[in-house]
Write an enzyme that holds these catalytic residues in place. Structure first.
Site, PDB file in Angstrom:
ATOM      1  N   GLY A  46       0.841  -1.188   0.000  1.00 27.52           N
ATOM      2  CA  GLY A  46       0.000   0.000   0.000  1.00 27.52           C
ATOM      3  C   GLY A  46       0.874   1.236   0.000  1.00 27.52           C
ATOM      4  N   GLN A  51       3.186  10.009   1.450  1.00 23.55           N
ATOM      5  CA  GLN A  51       4.482   9.325   1.435  1.00 23.55           C
ATOM      6  C   GLN A  51       5.330   9.729   0.228  1.00 23.55           C
ATOM      7  OE1 GLN A  51       2.685   5.217   2.218  1.00 23.55           O
ATOM      8  NE2 GLN A  51       4.645   5.056   3.263  1.00 23.55           N
ATOM      9  N   CYS A  99       6.481  -0.486   6.824  1.00 20.19           N
ATOM     10  CA  CYS A  99       6.077   0.734   6.121  1.00 20.19           C
ATOM     11  C   CYS A  99       7.203   1.158   5.189  1.00 20.19           C
ATOM     12  CB  CYS A  99       5.800   1.835   7.150  1.00 20.19           C
ATOM     13  SG  CYS A  99       5.260   3.385   6.405  1.00 20.19           S
ATOM     14  N   LEU A 100       6.835   1.560   3.986  1.00 21.02           N
ATOM     15  CA  LEU A 100       7.845   2.018   3.018  1.00 21.02           C
ATOM     16  C   LEU A 100       8.577   3.256   3.519  1.00 21.02           C
ATOM     17  CD1 LEU A 100       5.727   1.492  -0.214  1.00 21.02           C
ATOM     18  CD2 LEU A 100       7.714   0.145   0.491  1.00 21.02           C
ATOM     19  N   HIS A 141      -3.621   1.210   8.338  1.00 21.25           N
ATOM     20  CA  HIS A 141      -2.244   1.702   8.216  1.00 21.25           C
ATOM     21  C   HIS A 141      -2.182   2.856   7.201  1.00 21.25           C
ATOM     22  CE1 HIS A 141       2.269   1.014   7.923  1.00 21.25           C
ATOM     23  NE2 HIS A 141       2.020   1.792   6.872  1.00 21.25           N
ATOM     24  N   GLU A 142      -2.792   2.648   6.021  1.00 19.44           N
ATOM     25  CA  GLU A 142      -2.726   3.680   4.973  1.00 19.44           C
ATOM     26  C   GLU A 142      -3.453   4.954   5.410  1.00 19.44           C
ATOM     27  OE1 GLU A 142      -0.574   3.305   2.845  1.00 19.44           O
ATOM     28  OE2 GLU A 142      -0.373   1.160   3.178  1.00 19.44           O
ATOM     29  N   HIS A 145      -1.642   7.375   7.590  1.00 16.69           N
ATOM     30  CA  HIS A 145      -0.705   8.289   6.914  1.00 16.69           C
ATOM     31  C   HIS A 145      -1.379   9.626   6.590  1.00 16.69           C
ATOM     32  CE1 HIS A 145       2.942   5.958   6.303  1.00 16.69           C
ATOM     33  NE2 HIS A 145       2.263   4.928   5.846  1.00 16.69           N
TER      34      HIS A 145
END
Ligand code: NI
Length: 177
Positions: A46, A51, A99-100, A141-142, A145
């Site tokens: 995701g 981000q 997480c990226l 999670h997304e 952000h």
């Protein structure tokens, strides 16, 4: 176009993102294309627009079944704009996340087990789903952000936070989001 992903410590990741007011625009399509390219390049589950430095309430996610990630059930490829989440039960479940924006690390994070999410696709078509488990976890999670929250801020047990190679010597873990 593949875009650089901001990493934890960059203050832009801590800001609340703005609601999208216009759908079906070339700018929105281009943002989503960049997000897809970036997520695919990094093999993520995701990605949220902030981000890549775009402070708008846009997230994408999707997971194919992958033997490297046995804890990650398949999640349909989804574009979700201006999301609204409603937990469907009080139960929280602890589960691993990556997480990226926090590369190389994994942590155990409590999330609602079941929820409804509503929002729009890039054309402004409404979307509503009731989901549970890993799908529900990815959405939470997304969407975090979009409110300037990174998963480490939700960790309760810091003995379950660390580098992939140390936590998972057998290589089995979860994808980054
Ligand atoms: Ni993330």
């Amino acid at each position: 176009m593949i875009r650089p992903v901001l990493r934890m410590g960059d203050s832009r990741l801590l800001k609340s993102s703005a609601t999208v007011s216009q759908f079906g625009t070339p700018e929105l399509f281009s943002l989503i294309e960049d997000m897809r390219d970036t997520m695919a390049h990094l093999d993520g589950a995701g990605l949220a627009a902030p981000q890549i430095g775009v402070p708008l309430r846009v997230v994408i996610f999707g997971v194919d079944r992958n033997p490297r990630y046995p804890h990650a059930e398949a999640v349909p490829e989804t574009i979700l704009i201006n999301p609204h989440l409603t937990p469907l039960a009080d139960d929280l479940e602890e589960g691993w996340e990556g997480c990226l924006s926090v590369p190389g690390l994994r942590g155990m994070v409590p999330r609602f087990l079941r929820l409804r999410y509503e929002g729009f696709d890039q054309f402004g078509t409404p979307l509503s789903r009731e989901v549970e488990g890993f799908h529900a976890r990815v959405v939470q999670h997304e969407c975090d952000h979009l409110d300037g929250l990174l998963y480490p801020m939700r960790i309760r047990d810091f003995s379950k936070f660390g580098f992939i190679e140390e936590l998972f010597p057998d290589g089995v873990n979860v994808p980054e989001e």
